[in-house]
Design an enzyme around this catalytic site. Sequence first.
Site, PDB file in Angstrom:
ATOM      1  N   ASN A   7      -4.115   4.028   0.216  1.00 51.08           N
ATOM      2  CA  ASN A   7      -3.145   4.770  -0.583  1.00 51.08           C
ATOM      3  C   ASN A   7      -3.680   4.871  -2.023  1.00 51.08           C
ATOM      4  O   ASN A   7      -3.906   3.851  -2.677  1.00 51.08           O
ATOM      5  CB  ASN A   7      -1.808   4.004  -0.537  1.00 51.08           C
ATOM      6  CG  ASN A   7      -0.735   4.695  -1.339  1.00 51.08           C
ATOM      7  OD1 ASN A   7      -0.982   5.176  -2.427  1.00 51.08           O
ATOM      8  ND2 ASN A   7       0.473   4.715  -0.815  1.00 51.08           N
ATOM      9  N   HIS A  10      -2.016   4.942  -7.033  1.00 52.02           N
ATOM     10  CA  HIS A  10      -2.120   4.274  -8.336  1.00 52.02           C
ATOM     11  C   HIS A  10      -3.333   4.701  -9.140  1.00 52.02           C
ATOM     12  O   HIS A  10      -3.432   4.385 -10.325  1.00 52.02           O
ATOM     13  CB  HIS A  10      -1.987   2.766  -8.172  1.00 52.02           C
ATOM     14  CG  HIS A  10      -0.610   2.439  -7.672  1.00 52.02           C
ATOM     15  ND1 HIS A  10       0.521   2.841  -8.347  1.00 52.02           N
ATOM     16  CD2 HIS A  10      -0.177   1.866  -6.524  1.00 52.02           C
ATOM     17  CE1 HIS A  10       1.592   2.487  -7.652  1.00 52.02           C
ATOM     18  NE2 HIS A  10       1.194   1.902  -6.541  1.00 52.02           N
ATOM     19  N   HIS A  43       1.875   9.313  -1.670  1.00 49.54           N
ATOM     20  CA  HIS A  43       3.335   9.463  -1.690  1.00 49.54           C
ATOM     21  C   HIS A  43       3.661  10.479  -2.779  1.00 49.54           C
ATOM     22  O   HIS A  43       3.463  10.209  -3.960  1.00 49.54           O
ATOM     23  CB  HIS A  43       3.963   8.102  -2.001  1.00 49.54           C
ATOM     24  CG  HIS A  43       5.463   8.103  -1.955  1.00 49.54           C
ATOM     25  ND1 HIS A  43       6.205   6.958  -2.069  1.00 49.54           N
ATOM     26  CD2 HIS A  43       6.364   9.109  -1.805  1.00 49.54           C
ATOM     27  CE1 HIS A  43       7.505   7.248  -1.985  1.00 49.54           C
ATOM     28  NE2 HIS A  43       7.622   8.557  -1.841  1.00 49.54           N
ATOM     29  N   ARG A  45       6.258  11.725  -4.765  1.00 51.85           N
ATOM     30  CA  ARG A  45       7.644  11.361  -5.098  1.00 51.85           C
ATOM     31  C   ARG A  45       8.355  12.528  -5.738  1.00 51.85           C
ATOM     32  O   ARG A  45       7.718  13.381  -6.372  1.00 51.85           O
ATOM     33  CB  ARG A  45       7.659  10.158  -6.053  1.00 51.85           C
ATOM     34  CG  ARG A  45       7.079   8.887  -5.449  1.00 51.85           C
ATOM     35  CD  ARG A  45       7.314   7.706  -6.377  1.00 51.85           C
ATOM     36  NE  ARG A  45       8.689   7.302  -6.350  1.00 51.85           N
ATOM     37  CZ  ARG A  45       9.169   6.242  -5.698  1.00 51.85           C
ATOM     38  NH1 ARG A  45       8.366   5.444  -5.022  1.00 51.85           N
ATOM     39  NH2 ARG A  45      10.450   5.964  -5.721  1.00 51.85           N
ATOM     40  N   ARG A  49       5.930  10.944 -10.368  1.00 49.76           N
ATOM     41  CA  ARG A  49       5.472   9.961 -11.350  1.00 49.76           C
ATOM     42  C   ARG A  49       3.979   9.665 -11.234  1.00 49.76           C
ATOM     43  O   ARG A  49       3.364   9.212 -12.178  1.00 49.76           O
ATOM     44  CB  ARG A  49       6.281   8.675 -11.258  1.00 49.76           C
ATOM     45  CG  ARG A  49       6.050   7.887  -9.995  1.00 49.76           C
ATOM     46  CD  ARG A  49       6.736   6.562 -10.029  1.00 49.76           C
ATOM     47  NE  ARG A  49       8.179   6.698  -9.920  1.00 49.76           N
ATOM     48  CZ  ARG A  49       8.977   5.702  -9.506  1.00 49.76           C
ATOM     49  NH1 ARG A  49       8.458   4.530  -9.205  1.00 49.76           N
ATOM     50  NH2 ARG A  49      10.265   5.876  -9.393  1.00 49.76           N
ATOM     51  N   GLU A  70       3.353  10.604   2.510  1.00 52.83           N
ATOM     52  CA  GLU A  70       4.640   9.890   2.472  1.00 52.83           C
ATOM     53  C   GLU A  70       5.597  10.700   1.631  1.00 52.83           C
ATOM     54  O   GLU A  70       5.223  11.167   0.545  1.00 52.83           O
ATOM     55  CB  GLU A  70       4.481   8.531   1.797  1.00 52.83           C
ATOM     56  CG  GLU A  70       3.678   7.542   2.549  1.00 52.83           C
ATOM     57  CD  GLU A  70       3.540   6.239   1.752  1.00 52.83           C
ATOM     58  OE1 GLU A  70       4.147   6.104   0.686  1.00 52.83           O
ATOM     59  OE2 GLU A  70       2.793   5.384   2.208  1.00 52.83           O
ATOM     60  N   THR A 101       8.716   1.761  -3.296  1.00 55.40           N
ATOM     61  CA  THR A 101       9.651   1.869  -2.170  1.00 55.40           C
ATOM     62  C   THR A 101      10.216   0.487  -1.866  1.00 55.40           C
ATOM     63  O   THR A 101       9.459  -0.462  -1.649  1.00 55.40           O
ATOM     64  CB  THR A 101       8.914   2.425  -0.930  1.00 55.40           C
ATOM     65  OG1 THR A 101       8.114   3.522  -1.342  1.00 55.40           O
ATOM     66  CG2 THR A 101       9.903   2.868   0.129  1.00 55.40           C
ATOM     67  N   GLU A 151       6.123   2.682  10.781  1.00 58.80           N
ATOM     68  CA  GLU A 151       5.357   1.823   9.876  1.00 58.80           C
ATOM     69  C   GLU A 151       6.266   0.665   9.503  1.00 58.80           C
ATOM     70  O   GLU A 151       7.327   0.856   8.892  1.00 58.80           O
ATOM     71  CB  GLU A 151       4.930   2.591   8.618  1.00 58.80           C
ATOM     72  CG  GLU A 151       4.127   1.694   7.677  1.00 58.80           C
ATOM     73  CD  GLU A 151       3.643   2.401   6.414  1.00 58.80           C
ATOM     74  OE1 GLU A 151       3.584   3.652   6.395  1.00 58.80           O
ATOM     75  OE2 GLU A 151       3.350   1.680   5.444  1.00 58.80           O
ATOM     76  N   HIS A 192       2.769  -2.177   2.954  1.00 61.25           N
ATOM     77  CA  HIS A 192       3.518  -2.491   1.726  1.00 61.25           C
ATOM     78  C   HIS A 192       3.282  -3.940   1.306  1.00 61.25           C
ATOM     79  O   HIS A 192       3.570  -4.863   2.053  1.00 61.25           O
ATOM     80  CB  HIS A 192       5.023  -2.254   1.867  1.00 61.25           C
ATOM     81  CG  HIS A 192       5.622  -1.859   0.544  1.00 61.25           C
ATOM     82  ND1 HIS A 192       5.867  -2.766  -0.453  1.00 61.25           N
ATOM     83  CD2 HIS A 192       5.951  -0.645   0.038  1.00 61.25           C
ATOM     84  CE1 HIS A 192       6.346  -2.137  -1.502  1.00 61.25           C
ATOM     85  NE2 HIS A 192       6.407  -0.840  -1.243  1.00 61.25           N
TER      86      HIS A 192
HETATM   87  N1  PXP Z   1       3.524   2.198   2.971  1.00 61.21           N
HETATM   88  C1  PXP Z   1       4.557   2.826   2.353  1.00 61.21           C
HETATM   89  C2  PXP Z   1       5.551   3.546   3.196  1.00 61.21           C
HETATM   90  C3  PXP Z   1       4.677   2.835   0.945  1.00 61.21           C
HETATM   91  O1  PXP Z   1       5.704   3.469   0.365  1.00 61.21           O
HETATM   92  C4  PXP Z   1       3.671   2.181   0.190  1.00 61.21           C
HETATM   93  C5  PXP Z   1       3.748   2.228  -1.298  1.00 61.21           C
HETATM   94  O2  PXP Z   1       3.581   3.531  -1.748  1.00 61.21           O
HETATM   95  C6  PXP Z   1       2.610   1.561   0.874  1.00 61.21           C
HETATM   96  C7  PXP Z   1       2.575   1.560   2.259  1.00 61.21           C
HETATM   97  C8  PXP Z   1       1.503   0.872   0.145  1.00 61.21           C
HETATM   98  O3  PXP Z   1       2.018  -0.272  -0.469  1.00 61.21           O
HETATM   99  P1  PXP Z   1       1.106  -1.085  -1.477  1.00 61.21           P
HETATM  100  O4  PXP Z   1       0.788  -0.165  -2.612  1.00 61.21           O
HETATM  101  O5  PXP Z   1       1.977  -2.229  -1.869  1.00 61.21           O
HETATM  102  O6  PXP Z   1      -0.129  -1.495  -0.734  1.00 61.21           O
END
Ligand code: PXP
Length: 252
Positions: A7, A10, A43, A45, A49, A70, A101, A151, A192
Amino acid sequence: MIALHVNVDHVATVRQARRASEPDPVTAAALAEVAGANGITVHLREDRRHIQDRDVRVLRETVQTVLNLEMATTAEMLKFAIQIQPEVVTLVPEKREEVTTEGGLDVVGGRDDLRKAIGELRDKGMRVSLFIDPDIEQIQSSAKFGATDIELHTGPYAHAKANTEILSQAYQKLESAALEAHRLGLQVNAGHGLTYQNTQLICHLPHLRELNIGHSIISRSIIVGVGQAVREMRDLINHQELRLGSGGLGTS
Ligand code: PXP
């Protein structure tokens, strides 16, 4: 094999802090794929952001593996997903005021529009994953609603850290949820809060097919990259000082 979906949200968080053009999550995604990522997750949003519409459009052109979008179940997002056609859409709950989330989607109390959204996305050829807490009823409703994947929310497991009792309870819930999801024909994914400390045990969940990991990988990228980035800037300055010393930068 357990697929690793990286992901890159960030990377965009850092870019948006300056409203600049770097660092680009598209570049990060390409490097992640070269390093072995099996998929790229973003994601989009509602408040934009971090990830922007442009990022998803460019990623659709450049991602060579699997693009997992996402998003919240809103009319705007559904229209966007249908235009973009990612391989997977992961439906997540979204609150504007949350830092990330917070909990899983409530499929049990789910409204008709959730069922309709899943059907619409599947009709257009996308896999639909639901981000849910490891709860048997949520799993059963996900199967009834026609999702292809779930998930499992690993946040509570991740937050347990070294508290072995809470950790073992959280892990057992994930384990039972994974078994039930597989029994009902759902693909089992998880994510997550996963880190270099807590992912090892998660890899032993039964029937696990994909992990979505973001914050920890991007955090580590910054830390392991600081040395090289500083050396490059130091070299650049040294080079200019050498030119100055030999009269190379004179204005006369
Ligand atoms: N899965 C989902 C559905 C999420 O919303 C997120 C955060 O955007 C992640 C996985 C990844 O989480 P993390 O950034 O804590 O690894």
